[in-house]
Scaffold this motif. Structure first.
Motif, PDB file in Angstrom:
ATOM      1  N   GLY A  75       5.193   0.267   0.929  1.00 35.65           N
ATOM      2  CA  GLY A  75       5.374   1.609   1.148  1.00 35.65           C
ATOM      3  C   GLY A  75       4.425   2.997   2.291  1.00 35.65           C
ATOM      4  O   GLY A  75       4.173   2.234   3.735  1.00 35.65           O
ATOM      5  N   PRO A  76       4.573   4.380   1.496  1.00 40.37           N
ATOM      6  CA  PRO A  76       3.471   4.868   2.082  1.00 40.37           C
ATOM      7  C   PRO A  76       2.425   4.751   1.806  1.00 40.37           C
ATOM      8  O   PRO A  76       1.088   5.262   2.256  1.00 40.37           O
ATOM      9  N   VAL A  77       2.010   3.028   1.647  1.00 44.20           N
ATOM     10  CA  VAL A  77       0.308   2.942   1.438  1.00 44.20           C
ATOM     11  C   VAL A  77      -0.481   1.762   1.840  1.00 44.20           C
ATOM     12  O   VAL A  77       0.068   1.298   2.081  1.00 44.20           O
ATOM     13  N   VAL A  78      -1.664   1.740   2.159  1.00 43.19           N
ATOM     14  CA  VAL A  78      -2.473   0.978   3.238  1.00 43.19           C
ATOM     15  C   VAL A  78      -4.047   0.070   2.341  1.00 43.19           C
ATOM     16  O   VAL A  78      -4.863   2.017   1.288  1.00 43.19           O
ATOM     17  N   MET A  79      -4.091  -0.468   1.387  1.00 37.75           N
ATOM     18  CA  MET A  79      -5.806  -0.902   0.780  1.00 37.75           C
ATOM     19  C   MET A  79      -6.488  -1.932   1.742  1.00 37.75           C
ATOM     20  O   MET A  79      -5.750  -2.900   2.282  1.00 37.75           O
ATOM     21  N   LEU A  80      -7.591  -1.308   1.036  1.00 35.09           N
ATOM     22  CA  LEU A  80      -8.544  -1.928   2.363  1.00 35.09           C
ATOM     23  C   LEU A  80     -10.232  -2.420   1.532  1.00 35.09           C
ATOM     24  O   LEU A  80      -9.680  -1.331   0.369  1.00 35.09           O
ATOM     25  N   LEU A  81     -10.229  -3.714   1.224  1.00 34.61           N
ATOM     26  CA  LEU A  81     -11.110  -4.309   0.213  1.00 34.61           C
ATOM     27  C   LEU A  81     -12.758  -4.135   0.773  1.00 34.61           C
ATOM     28  O   LEU A  81     -12.623  -5.083   2.240  1.00 34.61           O
ATOM     29  N   HIS A  82     -13.580  -3.500   1.111  1.00 38.65           N
ATOM     30  CA  HIS A  82     -14.969  -3.094   1.502  1.00 38.65           C
ATOM     31  C   HIS A  82     -16.288  -3.898  -0.197  1.00 38.65           C
ATOM     32  O   HIS A  82     -16.078  -3.071  -0.681  1.00 38.65           O
ATOM     33  N   ARG A  83     -16.799  -5.119   1.204  1.00 36.80           N
ATOM     34  CA  ARG A  83     -18.070  -5.720   0.073  1.00 36.80           C
ATOM     35  C   ARG A  83     -19.539  -5.078   0.704  1.00 36.80           C
ATOM     36  O   ARG A  83     -19.366  -6.128   1.799  1.00 36.80           O
ATOM     37  N   LEU A  93     -15.327  -1.371  -3.065  1.00 32.40           N
ATOM     38  CA  LEU A  93     -14.675  -0.531  -2.616  1.00 32.40           C
ATOM     39  C   LEU A  93     -13.270  -0.660  -2.359  1.00 32.40           C
ATOM     40  O   LEU A  93     -12.993  -1.337  -1.678  1.00 32.40           O
ATOM     41  N   LEU A  94     -13.007  -0.645  -3.418  1.00 37.10           N
ATOM     42  CA  LEU A  94     -11.244  -0.575  -2.749  1.00 37.10           C
ATOM     43  C   LEU A  94     -10.700   0.672  -2.202  1.00 37.10           C
ATOM     44  O   LEU A  94     -10.985   1.969  -3.267  1.00 37.10           O
ATOM     45  N   ARG A  95     -10.426   1.161  -1.159  1.00 39.52           N
ATOM     46  CA  ARG A  95      -9.999   2.355   0.036  1.00 39.52           C
ATOM     47  C   ARG A  95      -8.165   2.085  -0.191  1.00 39.52           C
ATOM     48  O   ARG A  95      -7.954   1.384   0.316  1.00 39.52           O
ATOM     49  N   ILE A  96      -8.000   3.122  -0.941  1.00 41.59           N
ATOM     50  CA  ILE A  96      -6.363   3.636  -0.901  1.00 41.59           C
ATOM     51  C   ILE A  96      -5.875   4.141   0.383  1.00 41.59           C
ATOM     52  O   ILE A  96      -7.140   5.731  -0.726  1.00 41.59           O
ATOM     53  N   ALA A 144      -6.440  -2.410 -11.412  1.00 39.02           N
ATOM     54  CA  ALA A 144      -5.658  -1.119 -12.582  1.00 39.02           C
ATOM     55  C   ALA A 144      -5.951   0.252 -11.107  1.00 39.02           C
ATOM     56  O   ALA A 144      -4.568   0.810 -11.191  1.00 39.02           O
ATOM     57  N   CYS A 145      -6.698  -0.036 -10.577  1.00 40.83           N
ATOM     58  CA  CYS A 145      -6.540   1.142  -9.569  1.00 40.83           C
ATOM     59  C   CYS A 145      -5.338   0.976  -8.164  1.00 40.83           C
ATOM     60  O   CYS A 145      -5.017   1.561  -7.706  1.00 40.83           O
ATOM     61  N   THR A 146      -4.828  -0.567  -8.398  1.00 39.43           N
ATOM     62  CA  THR A 146      -3.752  -0.900  -7.689  1.00 39.43           C
ATOM     63  C   THR A 146      -2.579   0.151  -7.700  1.00 39.43           C
ATOM     64  O   THR A 146      -1.479  -0.377  -7.526  1.00 39.43           O
ATOM     65  N   GLU A 147      -2.095  -0.442  -9.086  1.00 41.27           N
ATOM     66  CA  GLU A 147      -1.351  -0.036  -9.795  1.00 41.27           C
ATOM     67  C   GLU A 147      -1.055   1.547  -9.573  1.00 41.27           C
ATOM     68  O   GLU A 147      -0.014   2.666 -10.807  1.00 41.27           O
TER      69      GLU A 147
END
Length: 105
Positions: A82-90, A96-99, A31-34
């Motif tokens: 697009g203008p966004v970068v995402m990383l997933l930390h564990r 933690l999803l960092r956008i 849901a956070c990626t939407e």
């Protein structure tokens, strides 16, 4: 959840966190990626998140077995759309999803 603003209007970062033991963890992170940002491919972001979760889970298990430490920290590969970068930390018990990016909201 936490958010950072670049100019009091445009969100420049979003951090979504959930426990690794929650059955709805992936749904919450998905849901956070939407994000409502032009040029983001939501289908690719969702697919990437599933792979990133598997990747971080695997890396975490390997690292924890190697070090015999359950408080390890691993990071997925980067997703850019697009203008966004995402990383997933564990960490031991948290995803933690960092956008990051211009107007990431």
């Amino acid at each position: 959840m936490s958010a950072g603003f670049a100019d009091h209007t445009n969100l420049s970062s979003l951090l979504c966190g959930t426990g690794t033991d929650k059955s709805s963890a992936l749904d919450f992170l998905a849901a956070c990626t939407e994000l409502d940002v032009a040029e983001i491919d939501h289908a690719k972001a969702s697919s990437w998140l599933e792979r990133a979760k598997r990747e971080t889970d695997s890396l975490y298990k390997e690292r924890a077995a190697e070090t015999k430490n359950k408080k390890e920290y691993v990071v997925s590969g980067v997703f850019t759309s697009g203008p966004v970068v995402m990383l997933l930390h564990r960490t031991y018990d948290t995803y933690l999803l960092r956008i990051l990016g211009h107007a990431a909201a």
